[in-house]
Design a protein around this motif. Structure first.
Motif, short mmCIF file in Angstrom:
data_model
loop_
_atom_site.label_atom_id
_atom_site.label_comp_id
_atom_site.label_asym_id
_atom_site.label_seq_id
_atom_site.Cartn_x
_atom_site.Cartn_y
_atom_site.Cartn_z
N TYR A 240 -6.30 -9.23 -0.40
CA TYR A 240 -7.13 -9.74 -1.49
C TYR A 240 -7.19 -11.28 -1.45
O TYR A 240 -8.27 -11.87 -1.54
CB TYR A 240 -6.57 -9.26 -2.83
N ILE A 241 -6.04 -11.91 -1.30
CA ILE A 241 -5.99 -13.37 -1.25
C ILE A 241 -6.82 -13.89 -0.08
O ILE A 241 -7.49 -14.92 -0.18
CB ILE A 241 -4.53 -13.86 -1.13
N GLY A 242 -6.79 -13.17 1.03
CA GLY A 242 -7.50 -13.60 2.23
C GLY A 242 -8.94 -13.14 2.32
O GLY A 242 -9.58 -13.32 3.35
N HIS A 243 -9.46 -12.55 1.21
CA HIS A 243 -10.84 -12.05 1.22
C HIS A 243 -11.07 -11.13 2.43
O HIS A 243 -12.10 -11.19 3.09
CB HIS A 243 -11.84 -13.21 1.25
N ASP A 244 -10.09 -10.28 2.68
CA ASP A 244 -10.14 -9.36 3.81
C ASP A 244 -10.75 -8.04 3.33
O ASP A 244 -10.10 -7.27 2.62
CB ASP A 244 -8.73 -9.14 4.37
N TYR A 245 -12.00 -7.80 3.72
CA TYR A 245 -12.72 -6.62 3.26
C TYR A 245 -12.63 -5.45 4.24
O TYR A 245 -13.36 -4.47 4.11
CB TYR A 245 -14.19 -6.99 3.00
N MET A 247 -9.93 -3.63 4.60
CA MET A 247 -8.88 -2.70 4.18
C MET A 247 -9.44 -1.29 3.98
O MET A 247 -10.57 -1.12 3.54
CB MET A 247 -8.22 -3.18 2.88
N PRO A 248 -8.64 -0.26 4.31
CA PRO A 248 -9.08 1.12 4.09
C PRO A 248 -9.09 1.46 2.61
O PRO A 248 -8.60 0.70 1.77
CB PRO A 248 -8.02 1.94 4.85
N ALA A 249 -9.64 2.62 2.29
CA ALA A 249 -9.77 3.05 0.89
C ALA A 249 -8.40 3.08 0.19
O ALA A 249 -8.28 2.69 -0.98
CB ALA A 249 -10.42 4.42 0.84
N TYR A 250 -7.38 3.52 0.90
CA TYR A 250 -6.05 3.61 0.30
C TYR A 250 -5.57 2.24 -0.18
O TYR A 250 -5.04 2.10 -1.30
CB TYR A 250 -5.05 4.18 1.31
N THR A 251 -5.75 1.22 0.65
CA THR A 251 -5.29 -0.12 0.29
C THR A 251 -6.12 -0.68 -0.86
O THR A 251 -5.59 -1.36 -1.75
CB THR A 251 -5.36 -1.06 1.51
N LEU A 252 -7.42 -0.40 -0.85
CA LEU A 252 -8.27 -0.84 -1.96
C LEU A 252 -7.79 -0.23 -3.27
O LEU A 252 -7.73 -0.92 -4.30
CB LEU A 252 -9.73 -0.45 -1.70
N LEU A 253 -7.42 1.02 -3.24
CA LEU A 253 -6.93 1.68 -4.46
C LEU A 253 -5.60 1.08 -4.91
O LEU A 253 -5.33 0.98 -6.12
CB LEU A 253 -6.78 3.18 -4.24
N LYS A 254 -4.75 0.68 -3.95
CA LYS A 254 -3.50 0.00 -4.31
C LYS A 254 -3.78 -1.32 -5.00
O LYS A 254 -3.10 -1.71 -5.95
CB LYS A 254 -2.64 -0.23 -3.07
N LEU A 255 -4.79 -2.03 -4.51
CA LEU A 255 -5.17 -3.30 -5.13
C LEU A 255 -5.66 -3.08 -6.57
O LEU A 255 -5.26 -3.80 -7.49
CB LEU A 255 -6.26 -3.99 -4.31
N ILE A 256 -6.50 -2.07 -6.76
CA ILE A 256 -7.00 -1.75 -8.10
C ILE A 256 -5.85 -1.37 -9.02
O ILE A 256 -5.80 -1.75 -10.19
CB ILE A 256 -8.05 -0.63 -8.02
N GLU A 257 -4.90 -0.63 -8.47
CA GLU A 257 -3.70 -0.24 -9.23
C GLU A 257 -2.90 -1.48 -9.62
O GLU A 257 -2.36 -1.57 -10.73
CB GLU A 257 -2.85 0.70 -8.38
#
Length: 326
Positions: A240-245, A247-257
């Protein structure tokens, strides 16, 4: 007018010959009458020295370091030599508006509880103001929202903390993180700086290194505010800090969490006003998620979209509808 507090403007430079004359002149043209300008040269190999010395009759102090050792060290060298009551930052490729120093001194004199007074920038806007102490300190939890070159601080504060040499190119973000409990932050709404953003500047060329440093700073800020840091989210937060888009769906969900955990903790502990904090958190979350989908191929969007919470699905759809209608 010389009885006004002395302001020490510290201008570190390295091979800044192209723009430094304009930067120096903008400091000399200030409406504020009591300043000293200390230019610290970090071992330049171009014509920087001759340009700076051409201003010597106007009271510009030139300090030549024997070897290149980085911007944080240059700032510390200038700070140790400074005699002012206030410390003001300046870069060798930026320009001050004539009233910049006057506005900042007047604000700091009227608000002795403020330890960092920044300004807005004429060259780069945004839809987030980050003016008050609360807005800035919430913003700093997600990214560096303070323009380093625009800052003025009480000299006693910067001499107490100084810059951390091995935190370059995140030396400013690191400094703010160490000052959070020292006093209030504030940004003047007026755009009193013209900042040149260069694709080959230090921040751009050392981006990966900066991201690694920022994760540690991120943790310090979160813990300073009273948030619990869960290592399970570190990978997602780093992307997220690195604006790295990528990431797989699992990591995106961890970020939302992770965003939800921050919101819950703030609601329970009351570190910041609930509505102000949630507003900024949702802005950061929505911005990242919409850019995440915009930067992915169609086949790579399907699974992450399916797994999104409904509110973020609606946000993504709204983004694409607005883009289509634009």
């Amino acid at each position: 007018m010389k009885d006004k507090p002395l302001v020490s403007v510290i201008l570190p430079t390295y091979n800044g010959a192209e723009c430094i004359a304009e930067a120096i002149q903008s400091v000399l043209d200030q409406t504020y009458p009591n300043i000293e300008l200390i230019v610290v040269d970090d071992g330049s190999t171009d014509g920087t020295k001759a340009i700076v010395e051409s201003f010597s009759d106007k009271g510009v102090q030139f300090v030549a370091k024997p070897k290149n050792s980085g911007i944080a060290d240059s700032l510390n060298v200038g700070i140790l030599q400074a005699k002012g009551q206030y410390f003001a930052r300046m870069d060798d490729d930026d320009v001050c508006m004539p009233e910049r120093l006057m506005a900042q001194v007047e604000f700091l004199e009227q608000h002795p509880d403020v330890v960092v007074c920044a300004t807005n920038d004429q060259n780069k806007g945004g839809d987030r103001p980050y003016l008050t102490d609360t807005e800035l300190k919430i913003g700093l939890l997600f990214r560096n929202v303070i323009i380093h070159a625009s800052v003025m601080m009480p000299m006693e504060v910067i001499k107490k903390y100084m810059y951390t040499v091995d935190m370059v190119p995140s030396e400013d973000y690191d400094l703010w993180s160490r000052l959070l409990n020292e006093g209030k932050f504030y940004k003047l709404e007026a755009p009193l700086m013209f900042i040149r953003y260069s694709a080959d500047g230090q921040t751009a060329t050392r981006r990966h290194e900066q991201l690694h440093l920022n994760v540690g700073i991120f943790k310090r800020i979160a813990r300073c505010y009273g948030f619990n840091w869960d290592e399970a989210y570190e990978s997602a937060v780093f992307k997220y800090i690195g604006h790295d888009y990528s990431m797989p769906a699992y990591t995106l969900l961890k970020l939302i969490e992770w965003f939800e955990q921050l919101l819950t903790q703030n609601n329970i502990k009351g570190m910041f006003p609930k509505s102000t904090f949630e507003n900024e958190l949702r802005y950061q979350e929505n911005t990242f998620v919409t850019k995440y989908f915009y930067n992915r191929t169609l086949k790579d969007k399907i699974m992450p979209f399916i797994k999104l919470p409904l509110r973020l699905k609606l946000q993504v759809v709204k983004f694409y509808l607005n883009k289509h209608n634009a």
